[in-house]
Motif scaffolding. Structure first.
Motif, mmCIF file in Angstrom:
data_model
loop_
_atom_site.group_PDB
_atom_site.id
_atom_site.type_symbol
_atom_site.label_atom_id
_atom_site.label_comp_id
_atom_site.label_asym_id
_atom_site.label_seq_id
_atom_site.Cartn_x
_atom_site.Cartn_y
_atom_site.Cartn_z
ATOM 1 N N ASP A 198 -29.392 -72.549 -63.445
ATOM 2 C CA ASP A 198 -29.382 -72.242 -62.020
ATOM 3 C C ASP A 198 -30.115 -73.358 -61.274
ATOM 4 N N PRO A 199 -29.954 -73.473 -59.963
ATOM 5 C CA PRO A 199 -30.519 -74.625 -59.236
ATOM 6 C C PRO A 199 -32.040 -74.607 -59.121
ATOM 7 N N VAL A 200 -32.666 -73.467 -59.329
ATOM 8 C CA VAL A 200 -34.122 -73.423 -59.297
ATOM 9 C C VAL A 200 -34.705 -74.181 -60.491
ATOM 10 N N GLN A 201 -33.994 -74.188 -61.612
ATOM 11 C CA GLN A 201 -34.521 -74.812 -62.826
ATOM 12 C C GLN A 201 -34.729 -76.324 -62.679
ATOM 13 N N PRO A 202 -33.738 -77.113 -62.223
ATOM 14 C CA PRO A 202 -34.018 -78.543 -62.062
ATOM 15 C C PRO A 202 -35.035 -78.815 -60.962
ATOM 16 N N THR A 203 -35.120 -77.886 -59.994
ATOM 17 C CA THR A 203 -36.099 -78.058 -58.920
ATOM 18 C C THR A 203 -37.518 -77.876 -59.451
ATOM 19 N N VAL A 204 -37.771 -76.775 -60.146
ATOM 20 C CA VAL A 204 -39.107 -76.525 -60.690
ATOM 21 C C VAL A 204 -39.464 -77.578 -61.737
ATOM 22 N N ALA A 205 -38.534 -77.870 -62.634
ATOM 23 C CA ALA A 205 -38.818 -78.858 -63.677
ATOM 24 C C ALA A 205 -39.085 -80.227 -63.069
#
Length: 347
Positions: A198-205
């Motif tokens: 989901d797009p939150v994953q590359p953002t948080v990482a």
């Protein structure tokens, strides 16, 4: 010290039985936006939804807000693919909502989102960051990424009964549609996110990676979703120290699995018990019964509470619940908009 909250959406949350709010998808899309407003202002402002279950369990945003009102901390909200607007100020990194992981590409631009977030993480001046998330469907996408990376274990749930087998079937379908087998993305975490994330994953990482590069202490605030983020960092070759801070509700559900995952990924694990069983209030009782458990940086926020101040947090949570229309003595809440959303109100 700053709490960074990445808020986004994925169509994976619309899969039947994956999200507790799936019966009202038109409201579920507003849930992360409402969570952001509760954290920023103490109650929803523009969002037409108050994330409270029919039994009276509030979004973890209420707990994180209660901690903020007691101990005080700076907040930065990053738009990590919101599909509905929020009345709270956000950082725009050009991240778009995610699609259903059963499609060939769940996050087509994952390789673009990550470096943007990484650069943002580099610019933050804080010595310490606590990074949380709110994304409906996030535990299913976390399982997808962990499976694609060949990382063992399951994920938790915002529901008292975890629909883990249903999530696994969804992930199997998603991998097959992406022409992948479990473990095919080992060492290539952005490919795993592109296929079944989901797009939150590359953002948080990305934020975490950029901050770690500048020597910032990073705590990933959440449970098994943050295990997936830690796996992304490790598979990207980032070996700097990382802490995962979660609640006793997640730790109790996961048993030995959570410490084992943190050991495997070389992450410190910090577990906080907010002592909700000491109060006769429906909101805290629902957490003790297994609802919600984690989300919206709840575990990370609770880890910031000094010794002897948790009672004040419980007092303040009752105040926040009153603002949200949650009466202490009953679980039937007038105007409750949605049940806890998987990932948004889950680990």
């Amino acid at each position: 010290m700053r709490v960074v909250l990445a808020a986004g959406t994925t169509e994976t949350a619309l899969i039947d039985g994956i999200s507790a709010a799936g019966a009202a998808p038109e409201l579920m899309a507003h849930t992360p936006s409402a969570d952001v407003e509760i954290l920023a202002y103490g109650a929803p402002t523009a969002a037409p939804v108050t994330p409270v279950s029919p039994t009276g369990c509030p979004t973890p945003a209420a707990v994180t807000r209660a901690v903020r009102e007691v101990v005080g901390f700076e907040v930065a909200v990053v738009d990590a693919g919101l599909s509905e607007p929020t009345g709270a100020p956000t950082v725009d990194l050009g991240v778009e909502p995610g699609t259903d992981i059963r499609e060939p590409e769940a996050v087509p631009q994952a390789s673009s989102f990550y470096p943007r977030a990484r650069e943002y993480g580099r610019t933050l001046p804080d010595d310490t960051l606590v990074i949380g998330e709110t994304v409906p469907g996030g535990t299913t996408t976390a399982l997808g990424v962990l499976t694609a990376l060949d990382e063992p274990g399951g994920v938790s749930s915002s529901l008292p009964t975890n629909p883990l087998e249903r999530k696994r079937r969804v992930v199997e379908t998603g991998l097959a549609e992406s022409d992948l087998e479990p473990g095919d993305c080992e060492g290539d975490p952005l490919e795993a996110i592109r296929a079944v994330g989901d797009p939150v994953q590359p953002t948080v990482a990305g934020i975490a990676a950029g901050a770690l590069e500048t020597g910032t202490d990073v705590t990933l605030a959440g449970g098994t979703q943050m295990v997936a983020i830690a796996a992304v960092l490790r598979h990207a070759g980032i070996d700097a120290p990382v802490t995962i801070a979660t609640t006793s509700f997640v730790a109790d559900e996961q048993g030995d699995a959570l410490p084992a995952a943190c050991d495997r990924l070389d992450c410190e694990l910090r577990v906080t018990d907010p002592g909700f069983d000491e109060r006769d209030h429906v909101a805290m009782a629902r957490y003790c019964a297994g609802e919600a458990k984690e989300g919206v940086a709840m575990g990370g926020a609770l880890s910031l509470v000094p010794d002897g101040r948790m009672s004040a947090v419980r007092d303040r949570l009752e105040v926040v619940c009153a603002r949200l229309g949650i009466e202490p003595e009953t679980g039937e809440q007038e105007g409750a908009a949605t049940e806890p959303t998987e990932g948004t109100h889950g680990p």
